[in-house]
Scaffold this motif. Structure first.
Motif, PDB file in Angstrom:
ATOM      1  N   ASN A  31       0.807  -1.209   0.000  1.00  0.00           N
ATOM      2  CA  ASN A  31       0.000   0.000   0.000  1.00  0.00           C
ATOM      3  C   ASN A  31       0.841   1.259   0.000  1.00  0.00           C
ATOM      4  O   ASN A  31       0.434   2.296  -0.506  1.00  0.00           O
ATOM      5  N   ASN A  32       2.016   1.161   0.590  1.00  0.00           N
ATOM      6  CA  ASN A  32       2.793   2.363   0.799  1.00  0.00           C
ATOM      7  C   ASN A  32       3.918   2.586  -0.196  1.00  0.00           C
ATOM      8  O   ASN A  32       4.675   3.526  -0.063  1.00  0.00           O
ATOM      9  N   SER A  33       4.037   1.689  -1.154  1.00  0.00           N
ATOM     10  CA  SER A  33       5.057   1.955  -2.159  1.00  0.00           C
ATOM     11  C   SER A  33       4.351   2.078  -3.515  1.00  0.00           C
ATOM     12  O   SER A  33       4.568   1.289  -4.421  1.00  0.00           O
ATOM     13  N   ALA A  34       3.505   3.099  -3.597  1.00  0.00           N
ATOM     14  CA  ALA A  34       2.615   3.251  -4.750  1.00  0.00           C
ATOM     15  C   ALA A  34       3.356   3.363  -6.076  1.00  0.00           C
ATOM     16  O   ALA A  34       2.895   2.847  -7.090  1.00  0.00           O
TER      17      ALA A  34
ATOM     18  N   GLU B  37      -4.565   1.411  -5.113  1.00  0.00           N
ATOM     19  CA  GLU B  37      -5.343   1.388  -6.363  1.00  0.00           C
ATOM     20  C   GLU B  37      -5.074   0.114  -7.156  1.00  0.00           C
ATOM     21  O   GLU B  37      -5.841  -0.246  -8.039  1.00  0.00           O
ATOM     22  N   GLY B  38      -3.948  -0.499  -6.857  1.00  0.00           N
ATOM     23  CA  GLY B  38      -3.655  -1.767  -7.508  1.00  0.00           C
ATOM     24  C   GLY B  38      -2.687  -1.622  -8.665  1.00  0.00           C
ATOM     25  O   GLY B  38      -2.377  -0.522  -9.128  1.00  0.00           O
TER      26      GLY B  38
ATOM     27  N   PRO C 279      -3.601  -4.994  -3.074  1.00  0.00           N
ATOM     28  CA  PRO C 279      -3.132  -5.569  -1.802  1.00  0.00           C
ATOM     29  C   PRO C 279      -4.256  -6.224  -1.005  1.00  0.00           C
ATOM     30  O   PRO C 279      -4.061  -7.278  -0.402  1.00  0.00           O
ATOM     31  N   GLY C 280      -5.440  -5.609  -1.017  1.00  0.00           N
ATOM     32  CA  GLY C 280      -6.541  -6.100  -0.199  1.00  0.00           C
ATOM     33  C   GLY C 280      -6.962  -7.523  -0.525  1.00  0.00           C
ATOM     34  O   GLY C 280      -7.520  -8.226   0.313  1.00  0.00           O
TER      35      GLY C 280
END
Lengths: 296, 264, 283
Positions: C103-106, C113-114, C198-199
């Motif tokens: 999530n944190n390394s967009a 967002e995927g 990620p989810g």
């Protein structure tokens, strides 16, 4: 700085409720009870519904918080007792291996979570603001009332628990059973009752922590997954040790608050994970230093 | 890697000196010593709670001794891991039979030779000929051991479904598959009826003749003790009380004293 | 038809994921709550290699599985020597950590967002082939000295050690193998769905796999596979809401655990059918 430490302590106090609820059951049946998370979610919602349906408008606002916490504790105790009946009693009778307890507890946790999802349709609810957002000033720093209450109520609940464990007949029975369920029942202790009482205590703590979590994060069915914080705290403190669990939980709370300040809340879980890995490598016995071996 | 099939008469010399272990405040084993020469059958007796099983657990590495040494054929075993000690030729059985429940009788025996099996991960997942050959030989060998203890024909049975006496024999067969130089038997005759006990004594004698390994056993039954042991060690309160030839030990007044109020 | 095709493909991928869980739980008796995270590692690593470095699919697939195995090493080394509870905790923590990293390394992973625009390289035949291939590997593993020693240590660690079995090493080897296979499931998913977020890989997926293994019977690979086939495709076909589906799973598990603790299949394996007939011929 002082403020952050205090915030960490108050977070840690909630974690310690979770960790102790977890450690109680671990002590007796020697497995990690993940259904505790389900109890936490369930009671958080139950407390909320009690507030909406029962108390709103009937209880004066300053007592509201205590009414909700008490209800949640009672419901938590009942839920945990029910869980013990459905999930573990038969296993105990059959002297099933530990992994079955484990699977049963995971399953019950997931079950509760999904029941909530269906009935609360995974909307986000939130608790009312019980305490004015005023801050208390002390020693030149300000503390939020909610944090102070969290810390006080958690300490009081833990003190109550210790009183029961170390000053009552029931507590003695619980401690005896935690040595060995089978021997205790030979000595005329009604193991079923003691196990039930332990689950009730653990569930009550779970209920209180559920309300706190609901206040801190708003309500969602997966709230109970924060049970893992209690588990991490138990690992740091030493599985099965109640004092260890409390110390581990307070440390975890402070470390998390510090990490959020340093790396942000997004990276915090990853950092906590690394810290935990290092801890397991360096001191697998936890702070208390007792190691619980799998039954030889 | 391959341990010898038969222990040579010069191997299997177990020397245990000054073994100590405390649990909490309880001194379970307190300076206990014993030794077994190659090919000897040694009995350890003593009242309940004397620390006999703990001594076995110290020798096999289940617990680490607080002090004292365990030496097998000149190699110090102290401080080694349990599985390393086992692979150096120390086999054992347990007081409260511990068979592997998810495996059948044959596989139970095979597990003890598996640590020696000579094939790697790749051969295993691809089921290469080397693996199949090795497994076939191991199964062959395991059948032989089952045959020796009289369990032929029960290869596919569940161990927990066997009668008690046969479970004891299976445990023995499993210990044989480890190809031990020394074999430790913890109350091997417990729970057997008189005719089974006699049969068991014969079995141990037969196995001893065939493999010529060193045997150390803990036992309460005097019939077993007197029939099997070349040498006896008496343990009481974690200490060595007496030792020597079985007959002499039996007449030792101190030993009789220790057993008063204990003997069934 | 497309709908059934996609259900079959996803079911096949789930079956491969369940194989990983089966190895960790069924063979060594440990509980991995973060098995889906290894799927995430495999999926993301292979997809990013393909997107950013134009790595061809087979190489990306190997790299994805290898990365998952490496992650398994990171998690496995500190935990295999500890009580079984710890591996559940550590794998859970690992799952959460991976999600937080993703999530944190967009810039790298697309963040919450995927990751989009992954080329489509996987279809039903490839998935079916993979299921059969992986199944053969796992079945052979179970049927080798590794599998036997694993079952021994699952049943009684202390006795296993005194039979000379290096318990910690064996747990680690099995865990690594399982991680690699689960990682491969992630690769298949990435290049089939063409999209990763990620989810998707949170702990409920891992828990669902555990339940599937348990329903089939932790002693039976056949059982785990049949149960994966049924439990992951049937609710899709019947279009149950996912929460109800999970509730039904849970109730089944509770009944099984209380009344048939060895699962539906016990320790029965399909391979017994031809073993038996071979024996019959000999006699």
């Amino acid at each position: 700085m002082l403020q952050n430490i205090f915030f960490g302590l108050s977070l840690g106090a909630v974690y310690s409720l979770i960790a102790v609820g977890f450690a109680l059951v671990f002590n007796i049946l020697k497995f990690s009870n993940f259904s505790h998370g389900g109890v936490m979610s369930f009671t958080a919602y139950a407390g909320y519904y009690a507030y909406i349906r029962l108390f709103d408008g009937h209880v004066s606002s300053s007592w509201m918080f205590f009414a909700v916490v008490t209800t949640a504790a009672v419901i938590g105790a009942l839920t945990a007792v029910a869980i013990e009946r459905v999930g573990f009693r038969r296993l105990r009778r059959n002297q099933a291996p530990v992994i079955y307890y484990f699977i049963s507890s995971i399953t019950l946790g997931i079950l509760l979570e999904n029941i909530i999802t269906i009935f609360a349709s995974s909307n986000f609810y939130s608790y009312p603001v019980f305490f004015s957002s005023d801050n208390l000033s002390l020693l030149g720093t300000t503390f939020s009332v909610a944090d102070v209450v969290t810390l006080l109520v958690s300490s009081a609940s833990l003190a109550g628990l210790l009183l029961v464990l170390y000053r009552s007949k029931l507590g003695l029975a619980v401690r005896t059973v935690s040595f060995d369920v089978n021997t205790a029942s030979l000595m005329g202790i009604d193991a079923d009752r003691v196990v039930m009482a332990t689950f009730a205590m653990s569930g009550a703590l779970g209920g209180i922590s559920g309300v706190f979590l609901g206040m801190n994060y708003s309500l969602y069915p997966q709230l109970g997954q924060l049970v893992v914080k209690g588990f991490i705290a138990s690992v740091i403190g030493g599985l099965g040790s109640i004092t260890g669990a409390v110390i581990g939980a307070l440390l975890l709370g402070i470390v998390e608050v510090a990490l959020i300040g340093m790396v942000g809340s997004g990276w915090m879980p990853a950092c906590v994970f690394v810290i935990m890995l290092v801890f397991l490598l360096v001191r697998p016995r936890g702070i208390s230093g007792v190691i619980v071996q799998e039954k030889a | 890697m391959n341990a010898p099939d038969q222990a040579t008469p010069s191997s299997g010399h177990l020397e245990v000196t000054g073994l100590c272990k405390a649990f909490g405040g309880v001194q379970a084993v307190n300076g206990f010593s014993f030794d077994a020469k190659p090919g000897e059958i040694v009995g350890i007796i003593g009242p309940n709670g004397a620390g006999k099983t703990t001594a076995f657990n110290l020798v096999t590495g289940v617990y680490t001794p607080d002090s004292g040494s365990v030496v097998l054929d000149g190699v110090a075993l102290g401080g080694q891991r349990q599985d390393e000690i086992a692979r150096q030729g120390v086999g054992r059985t347990f007081q409260n039979i511990r068979l592997f429940k998810g495996l059948n009788v044959l596989e139970n025996v095979m597990t003890a030779s598996d640590p020696y099996a000579d094939y790697n991960f790749l051969a295993a997942v691809l089921s290469l000929p080397a693996k199949r050959r090795s497994d076939r030989q191991a199964a062959e060998k395991a059948r032989e051991y089952l045959d020796l203890v009289g369990l032929r024909g029960l290869e596919d049975d569940r161990p927990e479904a066997l009668p008690y006496g046969l479970q004891r024999k299976l445990e023995l067969a499993r210990a044989l598959a480890l190809r031990p130089k020394v074999i430790l038997l913890d109350e091997p005759a417990a729970g057997l009826n008189p005719s089974e006990v006699r049969e068991f004594i014969d079995l141990v004698k037969r196995l001893h003749e065939r493999f010529n390994f060193t045997i150390v056993f803990i036992e309460h039954r005097m019939e077993v003790v007197m029939n099997l042991s070349h040498k006896l060690f008496v343990m009481s309160f974690g200490k060595l009380l007496a030792s020597g030839a079985p007959e002499a030990v039996r007449r030792n007044p101190e030993v009789i004293e220790a057993y008063i109020g204990e003997e069934e | 038809m497309d709908y059934i095709y996609s259900i079959l493909t996803l079911t096949g991928i789930t079956m491969i994921g369940v194989m990983g869980t089966y190895m960790v739980t069924g063979l060594t008796g440990q509980f991995s709550f973060g098995q889906a995270a290894f799927m995430a590692v495999g999926g993301y690593v292979s997809a990013m290699l393909a997107l950013r470095f134009n790595l061809p699919f087979p190489l990306a697939a190997i790299a994805g599985s290898a990365a998952a195995m490496l992650a398994g090493l990171l998690v496995g080394v500190p935990t295999v020597r500890l009580r079984r509870d710890y591996i559940s905790l550590v794998t859970f923590g690992f799952g959460e950590a991976i999600i937080s990293v993703l999530n944190n390394s967009a810039q790298l992973t697309g963040g919450a967002e995927g990751l989009v625009n992954i080329p489509k390289r996987v279809d039903l035949p490839l998935v079916l082939g993979s299921v059969i291939g992986c199944l053969l590997l796992v079945a052979c593993y179970k049927n080798s000295k590794y599998g036997r020693q694993c079952l021994a240590l699952r049943s009684d660690e202390l006795a296993a050690r005194s039979m000379g079995i290096d318990v910690n090493r064996l747990k680690l080897v099995t865990f690594l193998f399982a991680s690699a296979i689960t990682g491969y499931a992630g690769v298949l998913y990435a290049f089939y769905a063409q999209y990763l977020e990620p989810g998707y890989f949170n702990w409920t997926v891992s828990a669902e796999w555990l339940i599937i293994v348990f329903v089939g019977g932790i002693n039976s690979l056949t059982g785990a596979m049949v149960s994966a086939l049924i439990l992951s495709s049937l609710p899709e076909l019947l279009r149950f809401a996912s929460a109800w589906r999970i509730i039904i799973y849970c109730v089944i598990v509770l009944i099984i655990i209380n009344y048939r603790p060895n699962g539906i299949f016990g320790d029965w394996e399909i391979s017994r059918l031809w073993k038996k007939s071979a024996k019959g011929e000999k006699a």
